[in-house]
Motif scaffolding. Structure first.
Motif, PDB file in Angstrom:
ATOM      1  N   ALA A  89      16.436 -15.759  -2.795  1.00  0.00           N
ATOM      2  CA  ALA A  89      15.263 -15.253  -2.083  1.00  0.00           C
ATOM      3  C   ALA A  89      15.313 -15.623  -0.599  1.00  0.00           C
ATOM      4  O   ALA A  89      14.988 -14.805   0.270  1.00  0.00           O
ATOM      5  CB  ALA A  89      13.992 -15.801  -2.725  1.00  0.00           C
ATOM      6  N   HIS A  90      15.723 -16.852  -0.304  1.00  0.00           N
ATOM      7  CA  HIS A  90      15.800 -17.300   1.089  1.00  0.00           C
ATOM      8  C   HIS A  90      16.779 -16.433   1.880  1.00  0.00           C
ATOM      9  O   HIS A  90      16.515 -16.082   3.039  1.00  0.00           O
ATOM     10  CB  HIS A  90      16.231 -18.762   1.150  1.00  0.00           C
ATOM     11  CG  HIS A  90      16.344 -19.305   2.545  1.00  0.00           C
ATOM     12  ND1 HIS A  90      15.240 -19.620   3.306  1.00  0.00           N
ATOM     13  CD2 HIS A  90      17.425 -19.562   3.320  1.00  0.00           C
ATOM     14  CE1 HIS A  90      15.633 -20.058   4.493  1.00  0.00           C
ATOM     15  NE2 HIS A  90      16.957 -20.022   4.532  1.00  0.00           N
ATOM     16  N   ALA A  91      17.884 -16.063   1.254  1.00  0.00           N
ATOM     17  CA  ALA A  91      18.876 -15.229   1.927  1.00  0.00           C
ATOM     18  C   ALA A  91      18.312 -13.853   2.260  1.00  0.00           C
ATOM     19  O   ALA A  91      18.800 -13.189   3.182  1.00  0.00           O
ATOM     20  CB  ALA A  91      20.121 -15.091   1.058  1.00  0.00           C
ATOM     21  N   ARG A  92      17.274 -13.455   1.543  1.00  0.00           N
ATOM     22  CA  ARG A  92      16.656 -12.154   1.809  1.00  0.00           C
ATOM     23  C   ARG A  92      15.331 -12.287   2.541  1.00  0.00           C
ATOM     24  O   ARG A  92      14.556 -11.331   2.629  1.00  0.00           O
ATOM     25  CB  ARG A  92      16.480 -11.389   0.495  1.00  0.00           C
ATOM     26  CG  ARG A  92      17.805 -11.035  -0.160  1.00  0.00           C
ATOM     27  CD  ARG A  92      17.654 -10.093  -1.330  1.00  0.00           C
ATOM     28  NE  ARG A  92      17.073  -8.797  -0.954  1.00  0.00           N
ATOM     29  CZ  ARG A  92      16.937  -7.770  -1.779  1.00  0.00           C
ATOM     30  NH1 ARG A  92      17.376  -7.888  -3.040  1.00  0.00           N
ATOM     31  NH2 ARG A  92      16.401  -6.637  -1.390  1.00  0.00           N
ATOM     32  N   GLY A  93      15.056 -13.490   3.067  1.00  0.00           N
ATOM     33  CA  GLY A  93      13.895 -13.681   3.922  1.00  0.00           C
ATOM     34  C   GLY A  93      12.607 -14.033   3.220  1.00  0.00           C
ATOM     35  O   GLY A  93      11.522 -13.915   3.811  1.00  0.00           O
ATOM     36  N   ASP A 310      13.839  -6.278  -4.811  1.00  0.00           N
ATOM     37  CA  ASP A 310      14.077  -4.837  -4.773  1.00  0.00           C
ATOM     38  C   ASP A 310      12.834  -4.068  -5.205  1.00  0.00           C
ATOM     39  O   ASP A 310      12.543  -2.983  -4.677  1.00  0.00           O
ATOM     40  CB  ASP A 310      15.256  -4.466  -5.684  1.00  0.00           C
ATOM     41  CG  ASP A 310      16.608  -4.839  -5.077  1.00  0.00           C
ATOM     42  OD1 ASP A 310      16.649  -5.163  -3.880  1.00  0.00           O
ATOM     43  OD2 ASP A 310      17.614  -4.817  -5.818  1.00  0.00           O
ATOM     44  N   ARG A 311      12.091  -4.609  -6.167  1.00  0.00           N
ATOM     45  CA  ARG A 311      10.829  -3.986  -6.574  1.00  0.00           C
ATOM     46  C   ARG A 311       9.822  -4.034  -5.426  1.00  0.00           C
ATOM     47  O   ARG A 311       9.144  -3.047  -5.119  1.00  0.00           O
ATOM     48  CB  ARG A 311      10.243  -4.714  -7.779  1.00  0.00           C
ATOM     49  CG  ARG A 311      10.992  -4.532  -9.078  1.00  0.00           C
ATOM     50  CD  ARG A 311      10.647  -3.226  -9.743  1.00  0.00           C
ATOM     51  NE  ARG A 311      11.278  -3.130 -11.067  1.00  0.00           N
ATOM     52  CZ  ARG A 311      11.432  -1.983 -11.718  1.00  0.00           C
ATOM     53  NH1 ARG A 311      11.002  -0.854 -11.172  1.00  0.00           N
ATOM     54  NH2 ARG A 311      12.019  -1.961 -12.898  1.00  0.00           N
ATOM     55  N   ILE A 312       9.714  -5.192  -4.791  1.00  0.00           N
ATOM     56  CA  ILE A 312       8.760  -5.365  -3.693  1.00  0.00           C
ATOM     57  C   ILE A 312       9.064  -4.400  -2.553  1.00  0.00           C
ATOM     58  O   ILE A 312       8.157  -3.780  -1.967  1.00  0.00           O
ATOM     59  CB  ILE A 312       8.800  -6.816  -3.181  1.00  0.00           C
ATOM     60  CG1 ILE A 312       8.256  -7.773  -4.239  1.00  0.00           C
ATOM     61  CG2 ILE A 312       8.022  -6.974  -1.872  1.00  0.00           C
ATOM     62  CD1 ILE A 312       8.539  -9.234  -3.961  1.00  0.00           C
TER      63      ILE A 312
END
Length: 340
Positions: A89-93, A310-312
């Motif tokens: 999650a951190h890698a995707r902000g 990806d859903r968000i």
């Protein structure tokens, strides 16, 4: 006097660009030429500019925050899953907050209320009994556009993506392995009122019935999931002279307590009894090393984290996926072949 805090206007002035250009570089939401982007980055560094993420999230109607609800924050497997979710999650902000529910329906509902109150974008759930009892409560999250993914645990909810472990398949592997070693009297140490235990012991029974004929499965029920509870249950089983040749522990904590009780009674592994555990947090460091059912927590966590985000972000809109991922039996020196 304290040093003044740099604003986006200061960065724009320092870089000689427009405020919108600075915003595009900082937020990464619009393409900017490399020359302009480099000037903005240099200005950001010189001025020690800190973007206002809260303001940005309000504008985007996202908070970039996620919750991970789990019944036991001391469970090593759940913590491993959380750490791996956090990294992805951190890698995707996104940031991830850990919320313990203690396996309580009331506490689970309070945690769901907190997710709503903090306007979090999504939530991961360990699929426990307490969560299954609050299934209707989850619609409150869905109604607010809060995405959900189930990760680990035993219960499957059709309304959300669920990435779970094949507990029954893991139990079957243990039973098949012990049957092939000639074991016919096996003691299972762990809770009775647990869906995961039902699935593990059920798979074990199926394998024994297929490969060992008249095999006997005895339960040493624990009051809870602690090493202390397992120690007491193991002591009682030893005192009852149940005649078991192999022990299967429900998880790492249960294994630690059961192993201590065996040691205190002078029962050696594997000469006196063979030993297998579900969970692999510390089994490699016991002497002898303990045969255990292992699982790729990092892999399932990355799968779940990417699916939730990806859903968000609207990247995935397909119906919910439901997968039970395989477990692996890691064979170590704690079990031996015996005469039938």
């Amino acid at each position: 006097m304290g040093r003044s805090i740099a604003t986006i206007k200061d960065v724009a002035r320092e870089a000689g660009v427009s405020i919108s250009t600075v915003s595009s570089v900082v937020n990464g939401n619009k393409p900017v030429s490399e020359d302009l982007a480099a000037r903005v980055r240099d200005a950001v560094q010189r001025l020690n500019f800190q973007p206002n993420h809260m303001a940005r999230s309000l504008h985007a109607k996202r908070t970039q925050t996620l919750a991970y609800l789990t019944p036991d924050i001391t469970n090593v497997a759940f913590l491993r899953t959380f750490k791996a979710i956090e990294a992805t999650a951190h890698a995707r902000g996104y940031s991830v907050f850990l919320l313990g529910t203690d396996g309580s329906v009331k506490t689970t509902e309070e945690a769901i209320d907190r997710v709503i109150g903090l306007r979090m974008d999504g939530a991961f759930f360990t699929m426990s009994w307490a969560l299954a009892q609050t299934e209707l409560r989850l619609h409150r999250l869905a109604d607010r556009g809060i995405a959900m993914v189930g990760v680990s645990g035993s219960y499957n909810l059709p309304e959300i993506d669920c990435f779970l472990r094949d507990e029954e398949g893991g139990g079957y592997q243990v039973g098949d392995y012990l049957a092939r070693l000639g074991h016919r009297n096996i003691l299972c140490v762990g809770p009775l009122s647990s869906r995961a235990a039902d699935m593990r012991w059920g798979g074990l029974r199926t394998a024994l019935a297929a490969g060992a004929g008249e095999a006997k499965l005895t339960m040493a029920a624990t009051e809870g999931y602690t090493a202390g509870a397992a120690y007491d249950a193991m002591q009682a089983a030893i005192g009852a002279r149940a005649g078991f040749s192999a022990v299967v522990a429900f998880n790492d904590a249960i294994a630690s307590g059961a192993l201590a009780a065996l040691a205190d009674n002078g029962i050696e592994i594997p000469a006196g009894v063979s030993f297998v555990s579900f969970g692999d947090a510390h089994m490699d460091f016991h002497r002898p090393q303990i045969t255990s059912v292992t699982f790729d927590e990092e892999g399932i966590a990355a799968l779940a984290a990417n699916r939730l985000i990806d859903r968000i972000e609207g990247i995935v809109t397909a119906p919910p996926a439901h997968e039970r991922l395989p477990l692996k039996l890691s064979i170590r020196p704690s079990s031996r072949r015996i005469d039938s």
